[in-house]
Design an enzyme around this catalytic site. Structure first.
Site, short mmCIF file in Angstrom:
data_model
loop_
_atom_site.label_atom_id
_atom_site.label_comp_id
_atom_site.label_asym_id
_atom_site.label_seq_id
_atom_site.Cartn_x
_atom_site.Cartn_y
_atom_site.Cartn_z
N LYS A 158 0.82 -1.22 0.00
CA LYS A 158 0.00 0.00 0.00
C LYS A 158 0.85 1.28 0.00
O LYS A 158 2.06 1.24 0.26
CB LYS A 158 -0.92 -0.03 1.23
CG LYS A 158 -2.00 -1.13 1.17
CD LYS A 158 -2.96 -1.01 2.36
CE LYS A 158 -4.07 -2.02 2.31
NZ LYS A 158 -5.01 -1.87 3.45
N TYR A 164 -12.41 -1.84 -3.64
CA TYR A 164 -12.87 -1.94 -2.26
C TYR A 164 -14.40 -1.85 -2.15
O TYR A 164 -14.94 -1.54 -1.08
CB TYR A 164 -12.21 -0.87 -1.39
CG TYR A 164 -10.83 -1.28 -0.87
CD1 TYR A 164 -10.67 -2.38 -0.04
CD2 TYR A 164 -9.69 -0.55 -1.20
CE1 TYR A 164 -9.43 -2.75 0.45
CE2 TYR A 164 -8.44 -0.92 -0.73
CZ TYR A 164 -8.31 -2.02 0.11
OH TYR A 164 -7.08 -2.38 0.59
N GLU A 184 -9.64 -10.77 -7.51
CA GLU A 184 -8.68 -9.67 -7.36
C GLU A 184 -7.50 -9.83 -8.32
O GLU A 184 -7.02 -8.85 -8.88
CB GLU A 184 -8.21 -9.60 -5.90
CG GLU A 184 -9.33 -9.15 -4.96
CD GLU A 184 -9.00 -9.22 -3.48
OE1 GLU A 184 -9.85 -8.83 -2.68
OE2 GLU A 184 -7.89 -9.67 -3.12
N HIS A 227 -2.35 -5.29 1.57
CA HIS A 227 -3.65 -5.96 1.38
C HIS A 227 -3.37 -7.41 1.01
O HIS A 227 -2.40 -7.68 0.30
CB HIS A 227 -4.44 -5.30 0.24
CG HIS A 227 -5.59 -6.16 -0.23
ND1 HIS A 227 -6.82 -6.10 0.36
CD2 HIS A 227 -5.67 -7.13 -1.19
CE1 HIS A 227 -7.62 -7.00 -0.23
NE2 HIS A 227 -6.94 -7.62 -1.17
N ASN A 269 -2.01 0.45 6.74
CA ASN A 269 -1.47 -0.79 7.30
C ASN A 269 -0.65 -1.62 6.31
O ASN A 269 -0.56 -2.83 6.42
CB ASN A 269 -2.59 -1.60 7.95
CG ASN A 269 -3.68 -1.99 6.98
OD1 ASN A 269 -3.58 -1.68 5.79
ND2 ASN A 269 -4.69 -2.69 7.44
#
Ligand code: CDP
Ligand code: MG
Length: 156
Positions: free
Chosen positions: A27, A67, A144, A133, A130
């Site tokens: 990320k 998302y 995905e 993913h 964080n």
């Protein structure tokens, strides 16, 4: 989708644990802090192989689509803005029990709850920022992967 349907590495190894593919994102908080290599090292140390990898920057529409499952959650807007704020690295990881193994290496969503040695414990800044993913099930992994990669880009 065609590439995903054709993938069946277990056909000639019925005695072995299932080889899976899972989808990963490094990320914006992590690419910004130059942590791509450190995170990839965690995957490889856990026995996961990088079979596809590219650095991209999402549009807001792409982040919202990816998302979409979280669209009614209070953090959705902030999450999508964060995901477009810097480049990301999207990858396909392959290995025995790869989906669960990757979730283990990632650690809990909230770094405060993550186990020692996990990516989120070592690198994440907050529950939102964080660092990684990872897909949560075989169906979402297939979706995905297909969202970001063509079959020709998956080189096992
Ligand atoms: O990423 P993971 O599967 O562990 O968690 P999730 O529940 O699927 O949530 C997706 C992402 O939304 C998280 O990784 C966080 O970046 C973000 N999130 C957040 O900002 N605040 C929360 N309370 C929960 C999730
Ligand atoms: Mg999730």
């Amino acid at each position: 989708m065609l590439g995903q349907r054709q993938f069946n590495p277990n056909s000639e190894r019925p005695d072995k644990m299932a080889i899976q593919r899972t989808f990963s994102i490094i990320k914006p908080d992590a690419t910004k802090r130059n942590l791509t290599g450190a995170i990839v090292a965690k995957f490889e140390e856990a026995g996961l192989r990088i079979v596809a990898s590219k650095r991209i920057q999402l549009t807001l529409a792409q982040a919202q689509q990816f998302y979409g499952v979280h669209k009614d959650r209070p953090f959705f807007g902030e999450l999508c803005e964060f995901m477009v704020s810097e480049p990301i690295v999207v990858q396909v990881l392959e290995g025995e029990d790869a989906i669960a193994k990757n979730r283990e290496v990632m650690g809990a969503t909230n770094p405060a709850d993550a186990a020692p040695g996990t990516i989120r414990k070592e690198f994440a800044l907050s529950i939102g920022e964080n660092s990684v993913h990872g897909s949560d099930a075989p169906e979402t992994a297939a979706e995905e992967i297909a969202f970001f990669f063509s079959g020709l880009e998956l080189v096992g």
